[in-house]
Design a protein around this motif. Structure first.
Motif, mmCIF file in Angstrom:
data_model
loop_
_atom_site.group_PDB
_atom_site.id
_atom_site.type_symbol
_atom_site.label_atom_id
_atom_site.label_comp_id
_atom_site.label_asym_id
_atom_site.label_seq_id
_atom_site.Cartn_x
_atom_site.Cartn_y
_atom_site.Cartn_z
ATOM 1 N N HIS A 158 0.832 -1.196 0.000
ATOM 2 C CA HIS A 158 0.000 0.000 0.000
ATOM 3 C C HIS A 158 0.875 1.258 0.000
ATOM 4 O O HIS A 158 2.038 1.217 0.405
ATOM 5 C CB HIS A 158 -0.906 0.020 1.235
ATOM 6 N N ASP A 193 -9.019 2.441 -5.845
ATOM 7 C CA ASP A 193 -7.920 2.331 -4.884
ATOM 8 C C ASP A 193 -6.783 3.317 -5.166
ATOM 9 O O ASP A 193 -5.700 3.211 -4.580
ATOM 10 C CB ASP A 193 -7.378 0.895 -4.843
ATOM 11 N N LEU A 199 -5.123 -5.500 5.201
ATOM 12 C CA LEU A 199 -4.322 -4.299 5.444
ATOM 13 C C LEU A 199 -3.254 -4.493 6.504
ATOM 14 O O LEU A 199 -2.518 -3.558 6.827
ATOM 15 C CB LEU A 199 -5.249 -3.152 5.883
ATOM 16 N N SER A 200 -3.164 -5.692 7.039
ATOM 17 C CA SER A 200 -2.221 -5.978 8.105
ATOM 18 C C SER A 200 -1.978 -7.487 8.106
ATOM 19 O O SER A 200 -2.855 -8.269 7.719
ATOM 20 C CB SER A 200 -2.795 -5.509 9.453
ATOM 21 N N HIS A 258 1.033 -7.393 1.940
ATOM 22 C CA HIS A 258 -0.155 -6.596 2.281
ATOM 23 C C HIS A 258 -0.051 -5.877 3.629
ATOM 24 O O HIS A 258 -0.906 -5.051 3.949
ATOM 25 C CB HIS A 258 -1.415 -7.473 2.241
ATOM 26 N N TYR A 301 3.366 -0.512 4.041
ATOM 27 C CA TYR A 301 2.865 0.779 3.580
ATOM 28 C C TYR A 301 4.039 1.727 3.301
ATOM 29 O O TYR A 301 4.929 1.873 4.152
ATOM 30 C CB TYR A 301 2.001 1.457 4.651
#
Length: 203
Positions: free
Chosen positions: A11, A41, A80-81, A189, A192
């Motif tokens: 991300h 996105d 996301l984590s 994933h 970031y």
């Protein structure tokens, strides 16, 4: 021209790209039009006029990444984590993180057969902290990063936190310059790109 590239699944909370144009335009209008057809996105926040020779990739002074781990199953953040339930010694992982400042050659954390002239990177910060909802966040900043570098650093620090390797082992891994000796590469994933800094942009 983008400021860089990341692995599939990573991300970006902040990313820059530059383009040259001889055409004048209204910035808010163009931002609105770009966002109207970009996929859901990707979002454009602003267009910033810069000097003619500005380069989004080569002028970057500092880049910051975060890696997110949650230790209690949570379907709302699963994409996301990274879910990793085993207990980790965060204090020891932070001690290992501080050892990164003693080095500039990080070949051991780079993908093999990568096309770079040097494996040298200057690390400005590297630390773990506990967040909300049983999350752990690793933050690292440097002037540049090698391919897969952050994900392999995190994987190696995880092995420190599991007491699979010692701080001395961690040092020897860096000095070996061997990717085979470093830890596994954690899933994309959880990673970031959070900030890119330039001397002529002050967001």
């Amino acid at each position: 021209m983008g400021a860089g590239r990341t692995d599939t699944g990573v991300h970006a909370r902040e990313m820059y790209a530059h383009f040259d144009s001889d055409t004048s335009f209204d910035i808010p209008t163009l931002v609105h039009k770009l966002n109207s057809f970009l996929p859901k996105d990707i979002v454009i926040y602003d267009i910033i006029p810069v000097h003619d020779d500005a380069h989004s990739r080569f002028d970057a002074l500092k880049r910051t990444y975060e890696y997110h781990i949650h230790q209690f199953k949570n379907p709302f953040i699963d994409e996301l984590s990274w879910y990793f339930h085993q207990p980790l010694d965060i204090d020891l992982m932070n001690q290992a993180s501080q050892l990164l400042f003693n080095y500039t050659d990080f070949e051991c954390f780079s993908k093999v057969n990568t096309d770079v002239n040097t494996f040298d990177c200057t690390i400005f910060e590297a630390y773990w902290k506990r967040g909300k909802n049983d999350q752990l966040v690793f933050t690292i900043s440097a002037n540049r990063f090698l391919r897969n570098m952050v994900r392999s650093i995190v994987g190696t620090l995880i092995n420190v936190g599991l007491h699979k390797i010692t701080l001395d082992d961690f040092t020897k891994i860096i000095e070996s310059k061997s990717r085979e000796k470093a830890g596994f590469s954690v899933p994309a994933h959880g990673l970031y790109l959070t900030k890119i800094e330039y001397d002529y942009i002050n967001p």
